[in-house]
Write a protein that holds these residues in place. Structure first.
Motif, PDB file in Angstrom:
ATOM      1  N   GLY A 526      20.456 -17.067 105.543  1.00 38.69           N
ATOM      2  CA  GLY A 526      19.111 -17.486 105.795  1.00 38.69           C
ATOM      3  C   GLY A 526      18.652 -16.935 107.142  1.00 38.69           C
ATOM      4  O   GLY A 526      17.476 -16.550 107.532  1.00 38.69           O
ATOM      5  N   ARG A 527      19.386 -17.126 108.170  1.00 35.38           N
ATOM      6  CA  ARG A 527      19.298 -16.738 109.655  1.00 35.38           C
ATOM      7  C   ARG A 527      18.941 -15.089 109.532  1.00 35.38           C
ATOM      8  O   ARG A 527      17.802 -14.777 110.238  1.00 35.38           O
ATOM      9  CB  ARG A 527      20.093 -17.002 110.403  1.00 35.38           C
ATOM     10  N   GLU A 528      19.608 -14.489 108.884  1.00 33.66           N
ATOM     11  CA  GLU A 528      19.496 -12.898 108.794  1.00 33.66           C
ATOM     12  C   GLU A 528      17.926 -12.607 107.955  1.00 33.66           C
ATOM     13  O   GLU A 528      17.337 -11.809 108.604  1.00 33.66           O
ATOM     14  CB  GLU A 528      20.556 -12.370 107.950  1.00 33.66           C
ATOM     15  N   LYS A 529      17.812 -13.468 107.251  1.00 31.75           N
ATOM     16  CA  LYS A 529      16.458 -12.994 106.530  1.00 31.75           C
ATOM     17  C   LYS A 529      15.263 -13.494 107.445  1.00 31.75           C
ATOM     18  O   LYS A 529      14.224 -13.027 107.239  1.00 31.75           O
ATOM     19  CB  LYS A 529      16.516 -13.706 105.144  1.00 31.75           C
ATOM     20  N   VAL A 530      15.392 -14.417 108.227  1.00 26.80           N
ATOM     21  CA  VAL A 530      14.374 -14.710 108.799  1.00 26.80           C
ATOM     22  C   VAL A 530      14.360 -13.534 110.232  1.00 26.80           C
ATOM     23  O   VAL A 530      13.209 -13.387 110.365  1.00 26.80           O
ATOM     24  CB  VAL A 530      14.717 -16.150 109.958  1.00 26.80           C
ATOM     25  N   MET A 531      15.234 -13.221 110.605  1.00 25.43           N
ATOM     26  CA  MET A 531      15.334 -12.218 111.924  1.00 25.43           C
ATOM     27  C   MET A 531      14.832 -10.794 111.363  1.00 25.43           C
ATOM     28  O   MET A 531      14.413  -9.876 112.285  1.00 25.43           O
ATOM     29  CB  MET A 531      16.727 -12.347 112.359  1.00 25.43           C
ATOM     30  N   THR A 532      14.981 -10.620 110.134  1.00 27.40           N
ATOM     31  CA  THR A 532      14.615  -9.294 109.319  1.00 27.40           C
ATOM     32  C   THR A 532      13.051  -9.405 109.043  1.00 27.40           C
ATOM     33  O   THR A 532      12.615  -8.430 108.458  1.00 27.40           O
ATOM     34  CB  THR A 532      15.273  -8.976 108.549  1.00 27.40           C
ATOM     35  N   GLY A 533      12.511 -10.417 109.072  1.00 24.60           N
ATOM     36  CA  GLY A 533      10.875 -10.617 108.667  1.00 24.60           C
ATOM     37  C   GLY A 533      10.912 -10.933 107.175  1.00 24.60           C
ATOM     38  O   GLY A 533       9.711 -10.852 106.802  1.00 24.60           O
TER      39      GLY A 533
END
Length: 557
Positions: A526-533
Motif C-alpha cells: 500500500g505504501r509503495e502504491k501511494v508513493m508511486t501516485g
C-alpha cells in the motif's frame, strides 16, 4: 478473412507482448468451431483488450484509430440508425462529407460488413478503426432505448401527485438497475427508511446516492424485482435469495438478488454479475510485477492448495480467474464449483452451487473429483467438510484454488485449523496464500501534486516532497478516484514456516518465520502504491486500518 491474415494478427500481438503463445493456440482452436475473425475471438476470450486490438488493426490496415469521446455523430445519420443494425455491422456511421460516408468500424477490412453498409447507405465509405468498447459506448449514448433515468420517470408537475396506477413500474425498475449497470456499479441497493426508500450504487467499493423513491412506489418496485427473480411476492417476513438477468447493450447481465425484511419494509440488494465482460488478466489488477510472476508460477504447479483471503468485495474471485487464465486449459482438465459463476471462462467447466437441491461446495467438490480434474477452483471454503475435501484433493495430485474470509494471508492458517484441518496437513499442502484489498485509483484526468501532511509522513516512514491526489473532475464524478487497484501480501511457505505450521505455532511465531522467509505485509505494498501516485494514504487506511504498518524498509524482501 483467410487464415494468413489471422496468423499475422496473432504474430503481431505476440511481438508486442499483448498475447502469449498458449493464448493464441487456444484462440485458434476456438476459431475452428466458430465463424468469427481471430481478433473478435481474442477479445471475447479476454486475452486481448479491445483497444489494444484496435491499435493493431489500425496499424495493419493503415487507417486512423478513433475513440467514442472524440466523435460527434450527425443527428440526421443517427436518426437513420438502429442499435441492431450497428451491432450487426460492428460499425457506427458518423457523417457524410464530400459525398463520402465516414464510418467508425471494428472490422474495417471485412468485405461482408462493408457490403451491408453500402446497401443501407448508397455511397462511398471512408473508414476509421473503432475499439469494440467504444462502439458499445456509442450505442448506449445515441441508440439505446434503456437510457431513461429513474428520476425522469418519477418526475411530476409541482403540486401534482401521481397515483400508483400511473407509475411506470416496469420501466422504473429497469431504469434503476440499468443506471447502476451503466455507471459500473457492483451492487444496487434499495434501502427503506420511515418515509422514503433510497437507491444507492456501490461504485469502486463506495456507496453513491441515487434516486429517492416514495413509499407507495417502493413496494411495487420490490414486487417487480421479486417477480423477475422468481421469488414469492407475498412473503415479506423471511429473507429470500434469487437470480435474474437483463439484456443490456446486446449482452446478458446476470444479477444475484437478496431481499431481507427490516423495520421499515424490505431491503433489496442486487449484485451485478456481468458474465459477458471478460475476466481481467493478472497484470491488469495492479498486482506488483514480482507478485505477478510468482502467481503465474503457482498457476503452473502440478498440485497443492492455493488460497486468496480478504473480506467480501476485495476481488478474490477476480484474482483466481486471472490465475486460471495462466493455466494451460488445452492440456489440463480445469473445473470450478462457484457461487455464483461470475465470468465465463474458455475451455473450463464451471458449475454453480444450488443449496435448494443440496448442491453445495462440498458435494460439488466430491463430484468434481470423479470428473478426472487436474485443476479445481472451489469458490469458497466455508465449512469443515469443504476444507477437508480441498486439502485431501491437493494431496492427491490436484491443484486446488479457493478463497477464505480472513483479514490477512497468515490468518488462513488458524482459520483452516478452526475448521478442523490438522496442522501437519496444512504444512504439507499449502503452496501459497494471497491476502488482498482493493483501493481506489487516483483519476489520471485530475491528478495533482500535494504536500504530505505530518501524519502521512509518519505512516510512510520516510521523507517525500510531494504525494498525489485527485482534485475531482467530470470523468470521476468529483471524487478524485476512478477504478481500483489491488494491494496484496503473498505468503509462500518456506521449509521453516511449513515446520512452524505443522507444529501448530501461534500467530507471532508464524509471522516471524514468514518475515524471515521474505514475506512482505500488505501495508508495504500500500505504501509503495501511494508513493508511486497510484492511490492515497486515505484510501489504503480506509480498507486496511486494522493492519500492522511497519517502518519503511523493515521486513523488505
Amino acid at each position: 478473412m483467410n487464415e494468413k491474415p489471422r496468423m499475422r494478427l496473432g504474430e503481431a500481438l505476440l511481438q508486442r507482448g499483448l498475447l502469449n503463445q498458449k493464448q493464441l493456440d487456444i484462440a485458434l482452436q476456438e476459431q475452428k468451431h466458430v465463424d468469427h475473425p481471430l481478433g473478435r475471438i481474442l477479445v471475447d476470450l479476454g486475452f486481448v483488450e479491445s483497444f489494444n486490438l484496435a491499435e493493431q488493426v489500425a496499424a495493419d490496415v493503415g487507417l486512423p484509430l478513433v475513440r467514442a469521446a472524440d466523435l460527434k455523430p450527425d443527428p440526421l445519420i443517427v436518426s437513420a440508425l438502429d442499435a441492431e443494425f450497428v451491432r450487426e455491422v460492428r460499425a457506427f456511421p458518423i457523417e457524410v462529407k464530400d459525398g463520402m460516408l465516414h464510418v467508425a468500424m471494428c472490422e474495417p477490412s471485412n468485405p461482408e460488413l462493408l457490403g451491408i453498409l453500402r446497401q443501407r447507405f448508397v455511397m462511398g465509405i471512408e473508414a476509421y478503426v473503432l475499439p469494440e468498447e467504444d462502439l458499445i459506448a456509442l450505442i448506449r449514448k445515441f441508440l439505446s432505448s434503456d437510457t431513461r433515468k429513474a428520476s425522469s420517470l418519477l418526475d411530476t408537475k409541482k403540486g401534482e401527485k401521481r397515483s400508483l396506477e400511473d407509475q411506470p413500474i416496469e420501466e422504473l425498475t429497469k431504469a434503476i438497475i440499468l443506471e447502476g449497470i451503466h455507471q459500473g456499479a457492483t451492487d444496487v441497493h434499495l434501502q427503506p427508511e420511515s418515509s422514503v426508500t433510497r437507491v444507492r450504487y456501490r461504485l469502486d467499493g463506495v456507496l453513491k446516492q441515487g434516486d429517492i423513491l416514495p413509499p407507495d412506489v417502493t413496494s411495487a418496485v420490490v414486487s417487480r424485482i421479486k417477480i423477475l427473480s422468481d421469488l414469492d411476492i407475498a412473503e415479506r417476513r423471511r429473507p429470500q435469495d434469487g437470480r435474474m438477468h437483463l439484456d443490456v447493450d446486446g449482452r446478458r447481465v446476470h444479477l444475484r438478488v437478496s431481499v431481507m425484511p427490516v423495520a421499515q419494509g424490505e431491503s433489496v440488494v442486487l449484485r451485478v454479475l456481468d458474465r459477458a465482460g471478460s475476466s481481467q488478466k493478472l497484470e491488469d489488477l495492479g498486482i506488483s510485477e514480482r507478485t505477478n510472476k510468482l502467481l503465474t508460477q503457482i498457476s503452473n504447479q502440478p498440485h497443492g492448495l492455493f488460497l486468496v483471503t480478504g473480506p467480501t468485495g476485495s476481488g478474490k474471485t477476480t484474482t483466481l480467474y486471472g490465475m486460471l487464465r495462466e493455466v494451460d486449459a488445452l492440456r489440463r482438465n480445469v473445473a470450478t464449483v462457484e457461487d455464483p459463476v461470475e465470468y465465463d471462462l474458455p475451455f473450463i467447466r464451471q458449475s454453480q452451487v444450488d443449496t435448494s437441491v443440496g448442491f453445495d461446495f462440498n458435494s460439488g467438490l466430491r463430484a468434481l473429483l470423479r470428473q478426472d480434474p487436474d485443476v479445481i477452483l472451489v469458490g469458497e471454503i466455508r465449512d469443515e467438510e469443504t476444507a477437508e475435501m480441498a486439502v485431501k484433493a491437493s494431496m492427491t495430485g490436484h491443484l486446488v484454488f479457493s478463497t477464505l474470509h480472513t483479514n490477512s494471508a497468515l490468518g488462513a492458517i488458524p482459520r483452516l485449523a478452526d475448521l478442523g484441518v490438522a496442522p501437519y496437513l496444512l504444512g504439507d499442502t499449502i503452496i501459497g496464500v494471497l491476502g488482498q484489498r482493493l483501493v481506489r485509483k487516483i483519476c489520471r484526468d485530475c491528478i495533482e501534486e500535494v504536500p504530505p501532511t505530518e501524519d502521512e509522513l509518519i505512516w510512510l516512514g520516510t521523507k517525500v516532497e510531494n504525494l498525489w491526489h485527485g482534485k475531482g473532475c467530470e470523468r470521476c464524478g468529483g471524487t478524485g478516484y476512478i477504478a481500483r487497484v489491488a494491494i496484496t501480501e503473498l505468503l509462500l511457505p518456506t521449509d521453516e514456516l511449513s515446520e512452524s505450521i505443522r507444529q501448530g505455532a501461534d500467530g507471532t511465531a508464524l509471522l516471524n518465520a514468514a518475515v524471515a522467509g521474505g514475506f512482505r505485509e500488505m501495508g508495504i505494498d500500500g505504501r509503495e502504491k501511494v508513493m508511486t501516485g497510484q492511490t492515497t494514504v486515505e484510501e489504503v487506511l480506509r480498507v486496511s486500518r486494522h493492519l500492522r504498518i511497519v517502518d519503511g524498509g523493515q521486513h523488505a524482501a
